[in-house]
Design an enzyme around this catalytic site. Structure first.
Site, PDB file in Angstrom:
ATOM      1  N   HIS A 464      36.473  50.401  31.427  1.00 48.91           N
ATOM      2  CA  HIS A 464      35.515  50.074  32.484  1.00 48.91           C
ATOM      3  C   HIS A 464      36.141  50.239  33.869  1.00 48.91           C
ATOM      4  O   HIS A 464      35.620  50.962  34.725  1.00 48.91           O
ATOM      5  CB  HIS A 464      35.022  48.634  32.293  1.00 48.91           C
ATOM      6  CG  HIS A 464      34.103  48.156  33.373  1.00 48.91           C
ATOM      7  ND1 HIS A 464      32.751  47.990  33.176  1.00 48.91           N
ATOM      8  CD2 HIS A 464      34.323  47.794  34.664  1.00 48.91           C
ATOM      9  CE1 HIS A 464      32.185  47.570  34.286  1.00 48.91           C
ATOM     10  NE2 HIS A 464      33.129  47.437  35.218  1.00 48.91           N
ATOM     11  N   GLU A 465      37.256  49.545  34.091  1.00 49.92           N
ATOM     12  CA  GLU A 465      37.856  49.552  35.423  1.00 49.92           C
ATOM     13  C   GLU A 465      38.377  50.936  35.794  1.00 49.92           C
ATOM     14  O   GLU A 465      38.267  51.352  36.954  1.00 49.92           O
ATOM     15  CB  GLU A 465      38.974  48.510  35.516  1.00 49.92           C
ATOM     16  CG  GLU A 465      38.508  47.065  35.357  1.00 49.92           C
ATOM     17  CD  GLU A 465      37.513  46.619  36.424  1.00 49.92           C
ATOM     18  OE1 GLU A 465      37.429  47.277  37.483  1.00 49.92           O
ATOM     19  OE2 GLU A 465      36.805  45.626  36.198  1.00 49.92           O
ATOM     20  N   HIS A 468      35.801  52.939  37.408  1.00 50.98           N
ATOM     21  CA  HIS A 468      35.667  52.759  38.856  1.00 50.98           C
ATOM     22  C   HIS A 468      36.716  53.593  39.592  1.00 50.98           C
ATOM     23  O   HIS A 468      36.445  54.169  40.650  1.00 50.98           O
ATOM     24  CB  HIS A 468      35.857  51.287  39.225  1.00 50.98           C
ATOM     25  CG  HIS A 468      34.704  50.404  38.868  1.00 50.98           C
ATOM     26  ND1 HIS A 468      33.406  50.699  39.191  1.00 50.98           N
ATOM     27  CD2 HIS A 468      34.663  49.196  38.234  1.00 50.98           C
ATOM     28  CE1 HIS A 468      32.604  49.728  38.761  1.00 50.98           C
ATOM     29  NE2 HIS A 468      33.342  48.812  38.178  1.00 50.98           N
ATOM     30  N   HIS A 471      35.744  57.174  39.715  1.00 51.80           N
ATOM     31  CA  HIS A 471      34.602  57.316  40.626  1.00 51.80           C
ATOM     32  C   HIS A 471      35.116  57.439  42.062  1.00 51.80           C
ATOM     33  O   HIS A 471      34.660  58.286  42.841  1.00 51.80           O
ATOM     34  CB  HIS A 471      33.670  56.109  40.489  1.00 51.80           C
ATOM     35  CG  HIS A 471      32.279  56.341  40.999  1.00 51.80           C
ATOM     36  ND1 HIS A 471      31.228  55.487  40.732  1.00 51.80           N
ATOM     37  CD2 HIS A 471      31.755  57.322  41.765  1.00 51.80           C
ATOM     38  CE1 HIS A 471      30.132  55.948  41.310  1.00 51.80           C
ATOM     39  NE2 HIS A 471      30.425  57.051  41.943  1.00 51.80           N
ATOM     40  N   GLU A 493      28.013  49.324  38.924  1.00 47.99           N
ATOM     41  CA  GLU A 493      28.658  49.057  37.633  1.00 47.99           C
ATOM     42  C   GLU A 493      28.206  50.009  36.525  1.00 47.99           C
ATOM     43  O   GLU A 493      28.866  50.113  35.493  1.00 47.99           O
ATOM     44  CB  GLU A 493      28.371  47.613  37.190  1.00 47.99           C
ATOM     45  CG  GLU A 493      28.922  46.537  38.109  1.00 47.99           C
ATOM     46  CD  GLU A 493      30.440  46.542  38.203  1.00 47.99           C
ATOM     47  OE1 GLU A 493      31.092  47.020  37.247  1.00 47.99           O
ATOM     48  OE2 GLU A 493      30.977  46.100  39.229  1.00 47.99           O
ATOM     49  N   TYR A 605      24.779  43.362  37.223  1.00 47.90           N
ATOM     50  CA  TYR A 605      25.545  43.664  36.016  1.00 47.90           C
ATOM     51  C   TYR A 605      24.608  43.939  34.843  1.00 47.90           C
ATOM     52  O   TYR A 605      24.845  44.855  34.048  1.00 47.90           O
ATOM     53  CB  TYR A 605      26.489  42.503  35.673  1.00 47.90           C
ATOM     54  CG  TYR A 605      27.757  42.497  36.471  1.00 47.90           C
ATOM     55  CD1 TYR A 605      28.814  43.342  36.157  1.00 47.90           C
ATOM     56  CD2 TYR A 605      27.918  41.648  37.551  1.00 47.90           C
ATOM     57  CE1 TYR A 605      29.988  43.346  36.887  1.00 47.90           C
ATOM     58  CE2 TYR A 605      29.090  41.638  38.301  1.00 47.90           C
ATOM     59  CZ  TYR A 605      30.117  42.493  37.963  1.00 47.90           C
ATOM     60  OH  TYR A 605      31.269  42.497  38.696  1.00 47.90           O
TER      61      TYR A 605
END
Length: 678
Positions: A464-465, A468, A471, A493, A605
């Site tokens: 997940h992180e 980011h 991105h 998110e 979220y």
């Protein structure tokens, strides 16, 4: 590639506290002088070119964000304090600039002159002008002078409170102590990492409230009294923040009223995909109605487990599922129903193997290359990378810099997050300014018996992180205002939530796992059990998320609520379906999102999960590691950042407008039922 030199030097990390203070003051002075010049321009000289509306913000962010970052990662209290103080100064400066009527008027004049001249703006330039004028309206620049000054004062006060809330969050250093027998069930490698001390002839183990310490206790400590004490300590760890939140909410109400919005939530959602606070309420209420029956069944399942265990071990059973029971019986149920042992799974996830493997997956999927670098960073444990296109041949194939700060230490940001430290954008001479991102996490450290190991949850969080991070690296916008994750907050998110799916794919789990003793990958039967566990007790899990979102939207819309601690405890019990402690504890003091940019936005979220599920099911599910699909994702979602409407990016990626069918199918097996207000 090893011979290529990045066209832009990396950030430096050798600042002293005095240098941080001096630099911030110099940058603020320079920026003020620039805006003085803009504000004094005659109306006829205000043009798109004469106003440094994009360049000034980009240059300021490039210089200041690394300085402010010290408050989250530095081992020096003096440096953290200097960074905190710098953030207050910078926030106040930002408020002052945003409230300058002369600067706003120059932007209005520029728009008039652009239209009058017939100059054709690019779509991204048009979006920039539109957003800047909307920012002026939302800053209250159409208010009378007296109200505008009052608004500026209130904003500065709110900013100071948010900084203080965050500082307390980062520097929280409490603990709760137990004798060894009270820790029965907690994995030995976790217990061996607790701080031991002698007190009154007894050996006590100090458990900090950091994730690697406290969460294994919640999940594995057999004694319910141990879990209760631990959870109450955890709930109460940031009671110092409760009065700060009270004040922040009051200030937000005053600001919203001055700006002419019914509530703070109406002000915040105006620039989100959801558009209105009423739509948030509708979304959350509808989803709660669908989730509650599922959650009630989950609770009954866990209560039966609790009743059986209490009978076997001689604990009294009162028919209630307490909040400190939830994680414990959730993992018990997974272990008993699926014969899934989380402690065994963890043995297949050594950090030294998993992190490079996950990076490798992202490299292959997105056709990029991470090259580890030596040299300057803020801590010896930090990994530093230059990032390039896969087959880089020239310096122009450079992508940016990435830092990984993965292990806990005192006064470090306590969870997992990514900071876009330096934005990417196009400079006036046509060359590109490249981005820098930093991922901060708190993975377990090695012990004398074992190397550093990750839980499966840790691995999913890493996917997940790191989503980011890429991105922020792969966005290619003209202006820094739209770079990377600078999208609508209720979409930000979605890309990373979509990428969590890789942590549940059999071929991916096989690829990234390696037992710390045998180097064997996860066996197929264990992988299948893991995959089956994904939506076990999902009703209770998502109801917990709905509790946070409902509390957030309620305190930002209800005008009569005053006891926010009682509201926190009442809503948690009502929505999450678990009983809290007898005395209401100020758990809202640890709700960092509410002062960290997600105010009236935590619903995002859940809201963005709708888009995440649609993106994955429609495009990636059939072949999640296919670089051609990764290229499509990069071009449609990552590259444009916030330079266009998020729905346009989604429609390009999906080949149609998004819908909630995949999300509902995932949760309920019912693709015909939609709870998303899209």
């Amino acid at each position: 590639m090893s011979s290529l030199t990045p066209p832009q030097a990396p950030a430096t990390w050798a600042h002293t506290p005095d240098q941080v203070t001096t630099l911030i003051n110099e940058l603020i002075a320079k920026d003020s002088a620039l805006w003085d010049k803009v504000g004094s321009l005659p109306p006829e000289e205000c043009t798109f070119e004469s106003l440094p509306i994009s360049r000034a913000d980009a240059e300021m962010e490039t210089m200041t964000e690394p300085l402010l970052f010290y408050q989250n990662i530095s081992t020096s209290k003096e440096l953290r304090d200097a960074a905190n103080a710098a953030e207050v100064l910078l926030r106040d400066h930002g408020i002052e600039i945003s409230m300058r009527l002369d600067v706003y008027q120059a932007k209005v004049n520029a728009e008039k002159n652009i239209k009058a001249s017939g100059r054709k703006l690019s779509p991204e330039e048009e979006r920039l002008v539109e957003k800047l004028l909307l920012d002026g309206k939302r800053a209250g620049l159409n208010l009378p002078d007296k109200e505008r000054k009052e608004l500026e004062k209130l904003k500065k006060e709110l900013s100071q409170i948010c900084v203080e809330f965050s500082k307390n969050f980062n520097e929280e250093n409490g603990h709760v102590s137990f004798a060894l027998e009270e820790l029965k069930g907690v994995p030995e490698d976790v217990v061996s990492g607790y701080n031991k001390r002698e007190e009154d002839g007894k050996t006590l183990y100090g458990v900090t409230f950091k994730t690697p310490d406290i969460f294994p206790l919640f999940k594995f400590a057999e004694n319910p009294e141990t879990r209760r004490r631990a959870h109450e300590g955890y709930d109460n760890r940031l009671s110092i923040n409760a009065p700060l939140l009270d004040k922040a909410l009051d200030l937000r109400r005053q600001i919203a009223k001055l700006l002419g919005y019914p509530t703070w939530a109406d002000y915040i959602t105006e620039v989100k995909m959801v558009k209105t606070a009423a739509n948030v309420h509708t979304f959350l209420d509808d989803l709660q109605k669908k989730l509650r029956p599922v959650g009630l069944k989950d609770r009954e399942t866990l209560l039966k487990l609790k009743e059986k265990e209490h009978e076997e071990k001689g604990y009294p059973f009162d028919g209630q599922l307490y909040i400190w029971d939830y994680r414990y019986y959730d993992q018990k149920f997974i272990q008993s129903s699926l014969d899934l042992d989380e402690k065994l799974v963890k043995e297949y996830f050594p950090v030294s193997v998993i992190v490079p493997q996950i990076i490798q997956i992202y490299q292959n999927l997105l056709s990029i290359k991470f090259v580890e670098m030596k040299g300057d960073s803020w801590h010896p444990e930090v990994q530093k990378y230059s990032v390039w296109k896969k087959d880089a041949k020239t310096p122009e194939d450079f992508v940016g810099y990435c830092y990984l700060d993965l292990f806990p230490r005192e006064a470090k940001y306590p969870h997992a997050a990514v900071w876009g430290l330096i934005p990417g954008y196009l400079k006036p001479d046509g060359t590109r300014h490249y981005p820098t991102v930093a991922m901060v996490a708190n993975l377990a450290k090695p012990t004398p018996e074992r190397p550093a190991l990750m839980t499966h949850d840790d691995a999913v969080t890493f996917f997940h992180e790191f989503g980011h991070a890429v991105h922020g690296l792969l966005s290619r916008t003209q202006f820094s205002k739209f770079h990377g994750t600078s999208v609508a907050r209720d979409f930000v998110e979605a890309p990373s939530q979509m990428l969590e799916n890789w942590g549940w794919e059999q071929k991916v789990l096989k690829k990234i796992s390696s037992h710390y003793k045998t180097q064997e990958p996860l066996p197929d039967d264990l992988i299948q059990k893991l995959i089956k566990s994904r939506y076990v007790n999902a009703g209770l899990f998502y109801l917990r998320q709905l509790f946070f979102a409902t509390y957030d939207i309620k305190v930002h819309t209800d005008k009569d609520a005053t006891d926010y601690t009682q509201l926190w405890n009442d809503l948690r019990q009502e929505i999450s379906l678990v009983i809290g402690p007898k005395s209401a504890l100020p758990g809202q003091g640890s709700f960092g999102h509410i002062t960290g940019g997600y105010d009236a936005g935590y619903y995002g979220y859940m809201y963005s999960l709708v888009f995440a599920a649609d993106m994955y099911a429609t495009v990636f599910k059939k072949d999640p590691l296919n670089p051609a699909l990764g290229e499509k994702y990069k071009n449609s979602i990552l590259l444009p950042g916030g330079s266009r409407e998020e729905l346009d990016s989604l429609a390009e990626f999906l080949g149609r407008p998004p819908n909630a069918e995949a999300f509902m199918e995932e949760l309920f097996g019912d693709s015909k039922t939609s709870s998303a207000n899209l």
